[in-house]
Design a protein around this motif. Structure first.
Motif, PDB file in Angstrom:
ATOM      1  N   THR A 163     -37.350  -5.004 -27.683  1.00 41.88           N
ATOM      2  CA  THR A 163     -37.276  -6.446 -27.178  1.00 41.88           C
ATOM      3  C   THR A 163     -35.765  -6.953 -27.189  1.00 41.88           C
ATOM      4  O   THR A 163     -35.339  -6.777 -28.233  1.00 41.88           O
ATOM      5  CB  THR A 163     -38.113  -7.349 -28.025  1.00 41.88           C
ATOM      6  OG1 THR A 163     -39.298  -6.744 -28.237  1.00 41.88           O
ATOM      7  CG2 THR A 163     -38.295  -8.808 -27.733  1.00 41.88           C
ATOM      8  N   ARG A 183     -21.258  -7.834 -27.257  1.00 40.67           N
ATOM      9  CA  ARG A 183     -20.994  -7.711 -28.508  1.00 40.67           C
ATOM     10  C   ARG A 183     -19.810  -6.686 -28.843  1.00 40.67           C
ATOM     11  O   ARG A 183     -19.746  -5.634 -28.012  1.00 40.67           O
ATOM     12  CB  ARG A 183     -22.192  -7.124 -29.666  1.00 40.67           C
ATOM     13  CG  ARG A 183     -23.315  -8.258 -29.841  1.00 40.67           C
ATOM     14  CD  ARG A 183     -22.629  -9.212 -30.589  1.00 40.67           C
ATOM     15  NE  ARG A 183     -23.819 -10.439 -31.186  1.00 40.67           N
ATOM     16  CZ  ARG A 183     -24.232 -11.305 -30.009  1.00 40.67           C
ATOM     17  NH1 ARG A 183     -23.380 -11.669 -29.233  1.00 40.67           N
ATOM     18  NH2 ARG A 183     -25.199 -12.368 -30.759  1.00 40.67           N
ATOM     19  N   ASP A 188     -27.949 -17.608 -32.381  1.00 44.05           N
ATOM     20  CA  ASP A 188     -27.377 -16.488 -31.691  1.00 44.05           C
ATOM     21  C   ASP A 188     -25.845 -17.025 -31.123  1.00 44.05           C
ATOM     22  O   ASP A 188     -25.928 -18.092 -30.381  1.00 44.05           O
ATOM     23  CB  ASP A 188     -28.088 -15.968 -30.544  1.00 44.05           C
ATOM     24  CG  ASP A 188     -28.247 -14.337 -30.805  1.00 44.05           C
ATOM     25  OD1 ASP A 188     -28.130 -13.797 -31.788  1.00 44.05           O
ATOM     26  OD2 ASP A 188     -28.721 -13.808 -29.641  1.00 44.05           O
TER      27      ASP A 188
HETATM   28  C1  UD1 Z   1     -24.135 -11.003 -36.757  1.00 47.74           C
HETATM   29  C2  UD1 Z   1     -22.433 -10.822 -36.529  1.00 47.74           C
HETATM   30  C3  UD1 Z   1     -22.158  -9.673 -36.997  1.00 47.74           C
HETATM   31  C4  UD1 Z   1     -22.708  -9.515 -38.584  1.00 47.74           C
HETATM   32  C5  UD1 Z   1     -24.218  -9.438 -38.459  1.00 47.74           C
HETATM   33  C6  UD1 Z   1     -25.044  -9.365 -39.931  1.00 47.74           C
HETATM   34  C7  UD1 Z   1     -22.027 -12.105 -34.571  1.00 47.74           C
HETATM   35  C8  UD1 Z   1     -21.272 -12.046 -33.208  1.00 47.74           C
HETATM   36  N1  UD1 Z   1     -22.041 -10.903 -35.197  1.00 47.74           N
HETATM   37  O1  UD1 Z   1     -24.444 -10.078 -35.730  1.00 47.74           O
HETATM   38  O2  UD1 Z   1     -20.717  -9.739 -37.323  1.00 47.74           O
HETATM   39  O3  UD1 Z   1     -22.368  -7.979 -39.028  1.00 47.74           O
HETATM   40  O4  UD1 Z   1     -24.619 -10.776 -37.787  1.00 47.74           O
HETATM   41  O5  UD1 Z   1     -26.362  -9.077 -39.567  1.00 47.74           O
HETATM   42  O6  UD1 Z   1     -22.509 -13.184 -35.091  1.00 47.74           O
HETATM   43  N2  UD1 Z   1     -31.059  -8.606 -30.435  1.00 47.74           N
HETATM   44  C9  UD1 Z   1     -32.344  -8.296 -29.626  1.00 47.74           C
HETATM   45  N3  UD1 Z   1     -33.294  -7.397 -30.072  1.00 47.74           N
HETATM   46  C10 UD1 Z   1     -33.451  -7.353 -31.472  1.00 47.74           C
HETATM   47  C11 UD1 Z   1     -32.567  -7.744 -32.334  1.00 47.74           C
HETATM   48  C12 UD1 Z   1     -31.319  -8.375 -31.625  1.00 47.74           C
HETATM   49  O7  UD1 Z   1     -32.149  -8.704 -28.372  1.00 47.74           O
HETATM   50  O8  UD1 Z   1     -34.526  -6.540 -31.665  1.00 47.74           O
HETATM   51  C13 UD1 Z   1     -30.041  -9.323 -30.082  1.00 47.74           C
HETATM   52  C14 UD1 Z   1     -29.835 -10.751 -30.909  1.00 47.74           C
HETATM   53  O9  UD1 Z   1     -30.472 -12.038 -30.196  1.00 47.74           O
HETATM   54  C15 UD1 Z   1     -28.178 -10.662 -30.543  1.00 47.74           C
HETATM   55  C16 UD1 Z   1     -27.821  -9.209 -30.591  1.00 47.74           C
HETATM   56  O10 UD1 Z   1     -28.887  -8.584 -30.222  1.00 47.74           O
HETATM   57  O11 UD1 Z   1     -27.827 -11.475 -29.460  1.00 47.74           O
HETATM   58  C17 UD1 Z   1     -27.147  -8.720 -31.811  1.00 47.74           C
HETATM   59  O12 UD1 Z   1     -28.156  -9.063 -32.924  1.00 47.74           O
HETATM   60  P1  UD1 Z   1     -27.934  -8.325 -34.261  1.00 47.74           P
HETATM   61  O13 UD1 Z   1     -28.010  -6.979 -34.317  1.00 47.74           O
HETATM   62  O14 UD1 Z   1     -28.871  -8.972 -35.200  1.00 47.74           O
HETATM   63  O15 UD1 Z   1     -26.515  -8.967 -34.721  1.00 47.74           O
HETATM   64  P2  UD1 Z   1     -25.598 -10.416 -34.459  1.00 47.74           P
HETATM   65  O16 UD1 Z   1     -26.711 -11.378 -35.157  1.00 47.74           O
HETATM   66  O17 UD1 Z   1     -24.979 -10.337 -33.341  1.00 47.74           O
END
Ligand code: UD1
Length: 316
Positions: free
Chosen positions: A203, A212, A274
């Motif tokens: 998803t 990122r 986000d």
């Molecule tokens: C954030 C921090 C990062 C930190 C991390 C700890 C930022 C830019 N980064 O990561 O430095 O180490 O928290 O948890 O704030 N997503 C999907 N599908 C999924 C899961 C996530 O589309 O199933 C998307 C999220 O909406 C996001 C991106 O992927 O836009 C990255 O998500 P995630 O891997 O959770 O990390 P961040 O929240 O970016």
């Protein structure tokens, strides 16, 4: 003999730091972990060489004797995840803020040499300009981002007020082997790789055009060791990123190519808290710490996929 402490040393990033320390010849490495999100298995092949202490950073009395006299404390213990901090803010507040305070207090009272703190790029929030540079005003958008920023401020206060040497490294979306893909709060790349191996649809929250600066865990571990050695860095913060930027749509395309699958993702609504885009300016880290990331996104993902494949084979 003075020792190294890695809080969260049984976790994904902490265990990579433990391995690097041992590779560099560290004689005594104490891992402080409550095994809430960490696993003893992350230390498997180095287990005999580390002193694993099951202790909780929320409990000062438990951790103070372990930290006393340490040469360097790498403070990695945390409850990560932006959405987790929104859904369940109390544990992340207590561990990320109170726990960090306890670690700093124990390091100060126990006369530790230095604390290297795992800060987060989420502190920046949405900035008008990319890449993100340390001089920008922080604009946290979630409890997690704020908690990690408070930890930075505490580091700075412990340096300024008590003379404890601290260095904070703002991690930019770290990925690699041992990242646990089993929770909905797991890092997105671990979830993508799991989906590719299981031939299920991942998803993507939003349109997938958010970007990122994905950073390979070995590069982050190396940077931690450099931060532990560098001179004239007390009280400072540094970006710990790769300097690049990749959208989620591009990341999923890379995963599909590496695994040889063709699976359209599901698109869901955007996620609360986000950040839209994230990219590190690495100038200061390169200049002051000798930061030299070695892994391209493709190479890091290839190695990570290889590791997940092996794990899946062992589990069968
Ligand atoms: C954030 C921090 C990062 C930190 C991390 C700890 C930022 C830019 N980064 O990561 O430095 O180490 O928290 O948890 O704030 N997503 C999907 N599908 C999924 C899961 C996530 O589309 O199933 C998307 C999220 O909406 C996001 C991106 O992927 O836009 C990255 O998500 P995630 O891997 O959770 O990390 P961040 O929240 O970016």
């Amino acid at each position: 003999m003075s020792h190294y402490v890695v809080t969260g040393g049984a976790g994904f990033i902490g265990s990579a730091i433990v391995r690097r320390l041992l590779q560099e010849g560290a004689r005594r490495v104490v891992v402080v972990d409550n095994l809430l999100t960490g696993h003893e298995a992350n230390l498997e092949e180095v287990r005999h060489a580390v002193d694993l202490q099951i202790a909780d950073i929320r409990n000062y009395a438990e951790i103070a004797p372990l930290i006393r006299g340490a040469a360097v404390v790498f403070h990695e213990a945390a409850i990560p995840s932006v959405p987790r901090s929104i859904d369940d803010p109390v544990p992340s507040h207590e561990i990320n803020i109170d726990g960090t305070f306890n670690v700093l207090r124990a390091a100060h009272e126990g006369k530790a040499g230095r604390v290297v703190y795992a800060a987060s790029s989420s502190a920046y929030g949405d900035t008008l300009v990319l890449p993100k540079v340390e001089s920008m005003n922080p604009q946290p958008k979630s409890p997690y981002a704020l908690q990690k920023l408070v930890g930075e401020y505490y580091c700075n206060i412990f340096t300024g007020v008590y003379g404890l040497e601290t260095v904070a490294i703002r991690y930019f979306n770290v990925y690699g082997p041992r990242q646990d893909p089993s929770s909905p709060y797991s890092g997105v790349l671990s979830l993508f790789l799991k989906a590719a191996l299981e031939h299920t649809q991942p998803t993507i929250f939003g349109d997938g055009e958010q970007s990122r600066d994905f950073t390979y865990v070995e590069d982050v571990a190396e940077l931690n060791l450099r931060a532990a050695r560098a001179g004239n860095v007390a009280g400072k913060i540094y970006n710990g990123g790769n300097g690049g930027r990749i959208t989620l749509n591009q990341a999923w395309a890379t995963v599909q190519k590496l695994e040889g699958v063709d699976i359209p993702p599901l698109y869901g609504g955007p996620r609360a808290g986000d950040v839209r885009d994230s990219q590190a300016d690495t100038t200061a880290a390169v200049r002051d710490l000798g930061h030299a990331p070695r892994y391209s996104f493709e190479e890091g993902m290839r190695l990570t996929l290889e590791w997940y494949r092996k794990q899946a084979a062992v589990a069968k």
